[in-house]
Design an enzyme around this catalytic site. Structure first.
Site, PDB file in Angstrom:
ATOM      1  CB  SER A  13      -0.929   0.011   1.218  1.00  0.00           C
ATOM      2  OG  SER A  13      -0.196   0.274   2.405  1.00  0.00           O
ATOM      3  CE  LYS A  81      -3.797   1.597  12.730  1.00  0.00           C
ATOM      4  NZ  LYS A  81      -4.569   0.671  11.888  1.00  0.00           N
ATOM      5  CG  ASP A  82      -2.032  -3.378  11.100  1.00  0.00           C
ATOM      6  OD1 ASP A  82      -3.150  -3.056  11.544  1.00  0.00           O
ATOM      7  OD2 ASP A  82      -1.520  -2.864  10.087  1.00  0.00           O
ATOM      8  CB  THR A 125     -14.824   3.747  10.857  1.00  0.00           C
ATOM      9  OG1 THR A 125     -13.755   3.047  11.510  1.00  0.00           O
ATOM     10  CG2 THR A 125     -16.113   3.461  11.618  1.00  0.00           C
ATOM     11  CB  SER A 127     -11.997   0.673  13.543  1.00  0.00           C
ATOM     12  OG  SER A 127     -11.847   0.656  14.936  1.00  0.00           O
ATOM     13  NE  ARG A 129      -9.364   1.992  17.722  1.00  0.00           N
ATOM     14  CZ  ARG A 129      -9.351   3.215  17.209  1.00  0.00           C
ATOM     15  NH1 ARG A 129      -9.735   4.252  17.940  1.00  0.00           N
ATOM     16  NH2 ARG A 129      -8.953   3.415  15.968  1.00  0.00           N
ATOM     17  NE  ARG A 130     -10.127   4.910  13.529  1.00  0.00           N
ATOM     18  CZ  ARG A 130      -9.274   4.581  12.569  1.00  0.00           C
ATOM     19  NH1 ARG A 130      -9.688   3.868  11.530  1.00  0.00           N
ATOM     20  NH2 ARG A 130      -8.017   4.960  12.645  1.00  0.00           N
ATOM     21  NE  ARG A 151     -10.511  -4.206   4.732  1.00  0.00           N
ATOM     22  CZ  ARG A 151      -9.948  -5.329   4.315  1.00  0.00           C
ATOM     23  NH1 ARG A 151     -10.618  -6.449   4.317  1.00  0.00           N
ATOM     24  NH2 ARG A 151      -8.686  -5.341   3.901  1.00  0.00           N
ATOM     25  N   GLY A 152     -10.517  -0.723   2.546  1.00  0.00           N
ATOM     26  CA  GLY A 152      -9.769  -0.063   1.487  1.00  0.00           C
ATOM     27  C   GLY A 152      -8.669   0.837   2.003  1.00  0.00           C
ATOM     28  CG  ASN A 153      -6.121   2.530  -1.006  1.00  0.00           C
ATOM     29  OD1 ASN A 153      -7.058   3.325  -1.131  1.00  0.00           O
ATOM     30  ND2 ASN A 153      -5.516   2.000  -2.054  1.00  0.00           N
ATOM     31  CB  THR A 156     -10.480   3.019  -1.228  1.00  0.00           C
ATOM     32  OG1 THR A 156      -9.639   2.474  -2.245  1.00  0.00           O
ATOM     33  CG2 THR A 156     -11.861   2.403  -1.340  1.00  0.00           C
ATOM     34  NE  ARG A 157     -10.069   2.280   5.095  1.00  0.00           N
ATOM     35  CZ  ARG A 157     -10.187   1.606   6.232  1.00  0.00           C
ATOM     36  NH1 ARG A 157     -10.572   2.229   7.325  1.00  0.00           N
ATOM     37  NH2 ARG A 157      -9.919   0.314   6.290  1.00  0.00           N
ATOM     38  CB  CYS A 244      -5.730  -5.547  16.194  1.00  0.00           C
ATOM     39  SG  CYS A 244      -5.584  -6.483  14.677  1.00  0.00           S
TER      40      CYS A 244
END
Length: 319
Positions: A13, A81-82, A125, A127, A129-130, A151-153, A156-157, A244
């Protein structure tokens, strides 16, 4: 005879290549050797499922670690975080460089801040968590948003907002900073309202445990303050037995003046994705002076959160 280039394993990415490029330049300056990027496709990059459905934990990491174990690369760079909280014996976390901004940020249409979003705004999002914290934040301000899984980079987002499909998306500040797109942020979300993922904003540099010379060289890039903070955060995550992809946020702050940091505050949150229930606690103590002390701090806070009912709020568990 010149030494061969060091091989750095990285995801493909734009963000991964940008942060791996930063590390490559730092390692090259440190060692005097050239560093070549070896691009590796991970399962998390090719799967179209939501991260929570494919497990989250390790989906961006496994292929890089396999390349390390097969000696196809000399070291790898991950977004911390991953990284699963269990470290394989064959690999060592050689360095955690200084952390970028750990906050989450909003990229919204028309330059809107979170407080300016209209009732029922669609916020993207991937996530849990978010989702949990954004919905709770909206509830606290007597408004309602619709969190939409995406999803996506980064392109994309943000594209969902630019095309009018979403009112806003939430991303990590660190990622936008690293690819030079911080000017697209319309609001920085305070960590008092939205705690980041454990380790968010930090990088992990990993190599084979039996390559002591390389591990020592890479260790020159380690930032002790960042490492102790993320160790406490990840210890909290591990003690909650959460992957995660679980709705867990954590942040360790070092308190005091720059030259006289005396305490560390660790905050943690677990919540239902609709934001109706959150367990949010913090603990403050002396700055840990060892890896074990940092782990103990995370476990202590996790124990308190579990006693308050955190276990019942988490969906996905790590396996």
């Amino acid at each position: 005879m010149t030494e061969r280039a060091l091989r750095l394993g990285t995801r493909r990415s734009k963000l991964a290549l940008a942060q791996s490029g930063q590390v490559a330049r730092a390692v090259s300056r440190l060692t005097g050797r050239s560093v070549e990027l070896v691009e590796i496709t991970t399962y998390g990059d090719t799967s179209r499922e939501q991260l929570a459905q494919i497990g989250g934990t390790g989906v961006f990491v496994a292929a890089l670690r396999e390349a390390l174990l097969r000696d196809e690369v000399d070291f790898a760079v991950h977004s911390l975080k991953d990284l699963p909280t269990t470290q394989p014996d064959e690999l060592v976390l050689a360095a955690v460089p200084p952390r970028e901004d750990p906050r989450d940020v909003l990229v919204a249409r028309d330059g809107l801040t979170f407080g300016q979003l209209p009732e029922g705004a669609r916020v993207g999002t991937g996530s849990p968590r978010r989702m949990a914290q954004l919905n709770a934040y909206a509830r606290a301000h007597h408004t309602r948003i619709e969190t939409v899984p995406i999803r996506g980079n980064i392109d994309t987002r943000i594209g969902y907002v630019r095309k009018g499909e979403l009112d806003a998306v939430v991303l990590a500040a660190a990622g936008l900073n690293r690819i030079g797109r911080a000017d697209e942020v319309t609001d920085f979300l305070s960590v008092d309202s939205v705690l980041p993922a454990p380790g968010q904003g930090a990088l992990a540099i990993e190599c084979a445990a039996d390559n002591a010379v390389l591990a020592a060289l890479l260790g020159e890039l380690d930032d002790p303050r960042t490492r102790v903070a993320v160790t406490a955060e990840r210890s909290l995550l591990a003690a909650l037995e959460a992957g995660c992809s679980a709705p867990v946020g954590a942040l360790a702050d070092l308190l005091g003046e720059e030259e006289a940091v005396t305490e560390m505050r660790l905050r943690g949150v677990v919540g239902t994705t609709d934001g109706s229930t959150l367990v949010q606690l913090s603990t403050t103590g002396p700055v840990p002076t060892s890896h074990g002390d940092a782990i103990a701090l995370g476990r202590e806070l996790a124990s308190e959160m579990l006693a308050k009912g955190a276990a019942g709020l988490m969906g996905e568990r790590a396996h």
